[in-house]
Design a protein around this motif. Structure first.
Motif, PDB file in Angstrom:
ATOM      1  N   LEU A  57       0.827  -1.210   0.000  1.00 19.87           N
ATOM      2  CA  LEU A  57       0.000   0.000   0.000  1.00 19.87           C
ATOM      3  C   LEU A  57       0.860   1.260   0.000  1.00 19.87           C
ATOM      4  N   GLU A  58       1.865   1.262   0.879  1.00 20.67           N
ATOM      5  CA  GLU A  58       2.797   2.390   0.947  1.00 20.67           C
ATOM      6  C   GLU A  58       3.611   2.516  -0.343  1.00 20.67           C
ATOM      7  N   LYS A 210      -5.437  -8.875  -3.636  1.00 21.34           N
ATOM      8  CA  LYS A 210      -5.476 -10.185  -2.972  1.00 21.34           C
ATOM      9  C   LYS A 210      -5.678 -10.050  -1.464  1.00 21.34           C
ATOM     10  N   LYS A 211      -5.177  -8.930  -0.891  1.00 27.17           N
ATOM     11  CA  LYS A 211      -5.265  -8.733   0.568  1.00 27.17           C
ATOM     12  C   LYS A 211      -5.980  -7.423   0.901  1.00 27.17           C
ATOM     13  N   GLU A 212      -6.999  -7.104   0.120  1.00 27.09           N
ATOM     14  CA  GLU A 212      -7.697  -5.816   0.279  1.00 27.09           C
ATOM     15  C   GLU A 212      -8.273  -5.654   1.684  1.00 27.09           C
ATOM     16  N   GLY A 213      -8.891  -6.720   2.189  1.00 21.13           N
ATOM     17  CA  GLY A 213      -9.492  -6.662   3.524  1.00 21.13           C
ATOM     18  C   GLY A 213      -8.469  -6.349   4.595  1.00 21.13           C
ATOM     19  N   LYS A 214      -7.318  -6.984   4.489  1.00 28.90           N
ATOM     20  CA  LYS A 214      -6.234  -6.780   5.465  1.00 28.90           C
ATOM     21  C   LYS A 214      -5.780  -5.319   5.471  1.00 28.90           C
ATOM     22  N   TYR A 215      -5.595  -4.766   4.268  1.00 27.96           N
ATOM     23  CA  TYR A 215      -5.114  -3.386   4.169  1.00 27.96           C
ATOM     24  C   TYR A 215      -6.154  -2.389   4.678  1.00 27.96           C
ATOM     25  N   LYS A 216      -7.419  -2.663   4.422  1.00 24.54           N
ATOM     26  CA  LYS A 216      -8.475  -1.762   4.899  1.00 24.54           C
ATOM     27  C   LYS A 216      -8.547  -1.771   6.420  1.00 24.54           C
ATOM     28  N   GLU A 218      -6.060  -2.379   8.352  1.00 23.78           N
ATOM     29  CA  GLU A 218      -4.844  -1.675   8.787  1.00 23.78           C
ATOM     30  C   GLU A 218      -5.052  -0.161   8.745  1.00 23.78           C
ATOM     31  N   ILE A 219      -5.713   0.305   7.703  1.00 23.55           N
ATOM     32  CA  ILE A 219      -6.007   1.742   7.573  1.00 23.55           C
ATOM     33  C   ILE A 219      -6.903   2.193   8.723  1.00 23.55           C
ATOM     34  N   GLN A 220      -7.943   1.411   9.009  1.00 26.33           N
ATOM     35  CA  GLN A 220      -8.872   1.757  10.095  1.00 26.33           C
ATOM     36  C   GLN A 220      -8.167   1.752  11.448  1.00 26.33           C
ATOM     37  N   ARG A 221      -7.277   0.758  11.643  1.00 33.51           N
ATOM     38  CA  ARG A 221      -6.524   0.663  12.904  1.00 33.51           C
ATOM     39  C   ARG A 221      -5.602   1.887  13.074  1.00 33.51           C
ATOM     40  N   ASN A 222      -4.914   2.268  12.000  1.00 35.40           N
ATOM     41  CA  ASN A 222      -4.024   3.440  12.048  1.00 35.40           C
ATOM     42  C   ASN A 222      -4.802   4.728  12.303  1.00 35.40           C
ATOM     43  N   ALA A 223      -5.985   4.820  11.650  1.00 37.68           N
ATOM     44  CA  ALA A 223      -6.818   6.022  11.827  1.00 37.68           C
ATOM     45  C   ALA A 223      -7.294   6.140  13.281  1.00 37.68           C
ATOM     46  N   LYS A 224      -7.659   4.999  13.868  1.00 37.20           N
ATOM     47  CA  LYS A 224      -8.105   4.980  15.267  1.00 37.20           C
ATOM     48  C   LYS A 224      -6.976   5.412  16.197  1.00 37.20           C
ATOM     49  N   GLU A 225      -5.765   4.910  15.929  1.00 40.95           N
ATOM     50  CA  GLU A 225      -4.599   5.264  16.742  1.00 40.95           C
ATOM     51  C   GLU A 225      -4.289   6.756  16.615  1.00 40.95           C
ATOM     52  N   GLU A 226      -4.396   7.280  15.397  1.00 44.27           N
ATOM     53  CA  GLU A 226      -4.139   8.716  15.166  1.00 44.27           C
ATOM     54  C   GLU A 226      -5.158   9.580  15.909  1.00 44.27           C
ATOM     55  N   ARG A 227      -6.418   9.132  15.940  1.00 41.88           N
ATOM     56  CA  ARG A 227      -7.458   9.889  16.676  1.00 41.88           C
ATOM     57  C   ARG A 227      -7.166   9.911  18.170  1.00 41.88           C
ATOM     58  N   LYS A 228      -6.679   8.776  18.687  1.00 42.63           N
ATOM     59  CA  LYS A 228      -6.318   8.709  20.119  1.00 42.63           C
ATOM     60  C   LYS A 228      -5.177   9.668  20.441  1.00 42.63           C
TER      61      LYS A 228
END
Length: 414
Positions: A57-58, A210-216, A218-228
């Motif tokens: 993704l990066e 192939k790993k779209e669900g995994k990356y999505k 990961e994005i949600q997890r990072n966004a949650k951490e950034e909000r915290k």
């Protein structure tokens, strides 16, 4: 005389046209240099290191960015080449016209020299004067011979000027053709590079699908951490404002309600702090970058995710990738308000500038402590380099009291 006026007018028109073309071409040339410099910077900061674990993704985001800059460079080259073609065609027409005029001028001059030679003897000139009917006529004939000699001399000079002008045009034409050939070569090289980048792009897109669900996730997890992290910083800033206001009121012996002070979201400014904030505001758009060199990889505010449509990401500030081992630098003088430590041990230094606060997040270590007076350009701390991605990234945030501002509007444009 008519020829001289015509020549001067032609020269003026040519120079004005050339100046207008040059001005536009100069802008395109500067733009081309800027894009070339940006590609070099991208290669140095995003592609120089070999990653231990490749995050598709990066990597896709980086490749897309480089392709975008290369396309902008090619478009600029095409515009510049088009302007050069117009200039070259215009110069070729001018040279053809001037050569015809020079040929006619030389023929006229040769004929005049021939006629002059036939009647050049001193005897014929003397007889021409002596055959005058009176003194006035002799004087007029003498003046005529002088004028005729001057005219011959001037015509010779005109031929030389015309020849020099044509030479300059030829030199300009030769240079323009060389520049155009160079631009065509650069464009070809860039197109080859884009083809190579697109192959990598296709491979990465295939991996991501192939790993779209995994990356999505990961994005949600990072966004949650950034909000915290953002919420924690907001809380700390509010506490620091309340603390600073209590201190300011105790010094001024004011009877302001303590509850109001505790809930206040704005600094109570002393005359010195007010002056510092005013200076900060006066420097909007002229403040230095918080790193020596860098690329903004995420902008401020809400924006669509570069890979997954429908996902919105939020930038609390500017995410700036810089070179390994770089230090964060203070963009303005002020005082260290607080130093926060993140879950991974990285540090965030908050610097107060009146009622403005700059935040330098994702530091490996800090060179300052709370309460320190800071000067413009002072090193704040070493920026953390991710061991997996190999990226050295600073998260730079700007506040006015508790309100986040877009730092890109305040720092110099690069």
């Amino acid at each position: 005389m008519k020829f001289i006026k015509y020549y001067l007018l032609l020269s003026l028109v040519f120079l004005m046209n050339f100046s207008a073309f040059s001005q536009t071409r100069k802008q395109l040339e500067n733009q081309r240099k800027k894009y070339k410099s940006e590609i070099l910077k991208l290669n140095k900061l995003l592609f120089n290191e070999v990653k231990k674990e490749k995050n598709a993704l990066e990597a896709l985001k980086d490749i897309n960015r480089k392709i975008d800059v290369r396309n902008k460079l090619i478009n600029t080259i095409n515009l510049e080449a088009k302007l050069l073609t117009n200039e070259i065609n215009g110069n070729e027409r001018k040279i053809t016209k001037l050569n015809k005029e020079l040929k006619a001028l030389k023929a006229d001059y040769a004929e005049m020299i021939y006629k002059s030679y036939k009647s050049k003897s001193q005897q014929s000139r003397l007889m021409f004067l002596l055959s005058s009917q009176n003194f006035y006529q002799a004087y007029k004939r003498l003046e005529y011979t002088k004028q005729y000699t001057q005219f011959r001399k001037k015509q010779g000079e005109q031929i030389q000027v015309q020849a020099n002008f044509i030479k300059k045009l030829n030199d300009s034409l030769f240079y323009q053709k060389k520049v155009k050939d160079t631009l065509i070569l650069v464009e070809k090289n860039q197109k080859n590079e884009i083809e190579s980048d697109k192959k990598n792009q296709e491979s990465l897109i295939s991996q991501i699908k192939k790993k779209e669900g995994k990356y999505k996730r990961e994005i949600q997890r990072n966004a949650k951490e950034e909000r915290k992290v953002a919420a924690r910083i907001d809380k700390i800033i509010k506490e620091e404002i309340a603390k600073a206001n209590r201190l300011a009121l105790s010094k001024s012996k004011s009877k302001t309600n303590k509850t109001v002070v505790k809930k206040s979201s704005s600094f109570i400014l002393t005359p010195e702090a007010k002056a510092l904030a005013a200076k900060f505001e006066l420097n909007k758009g002229k403040l230095p970058w918080p790193v020596k060199e860098g690329i903004v990889v995420r902008k401020f505010g809400k924006q669509p995710h570069p890979t997954f449509p429908g996902i919105i990401i939020n930038g609390t500030g500017l995410h700036i990738v810089t070179s390994n081992g770089s230090n964060a630098k203070a963009i303005f003088k002020g005082e260290v308000l607080n130093i926060l430590v993140g879950s991974g041990g990285t540090k965030n230094v908050l610097i107060r500038h009146g009622n403005y606060i700059t935040s330098y997040n994702n530091l490996e270590n800090s060179f300052v402590k709370k309460g320190d007076k800071i000067e413009v350009g002072q090193d704040i701390g070493r920026i953390f380099t991710d061991k997996v991605s190999k990226k050295t990234k600073l998260v730079f945030v700007l506040f006015k009291n508790t309100t986040r501002l877009n730092p890109a509007s305040w720092i110099l444009k690069r």
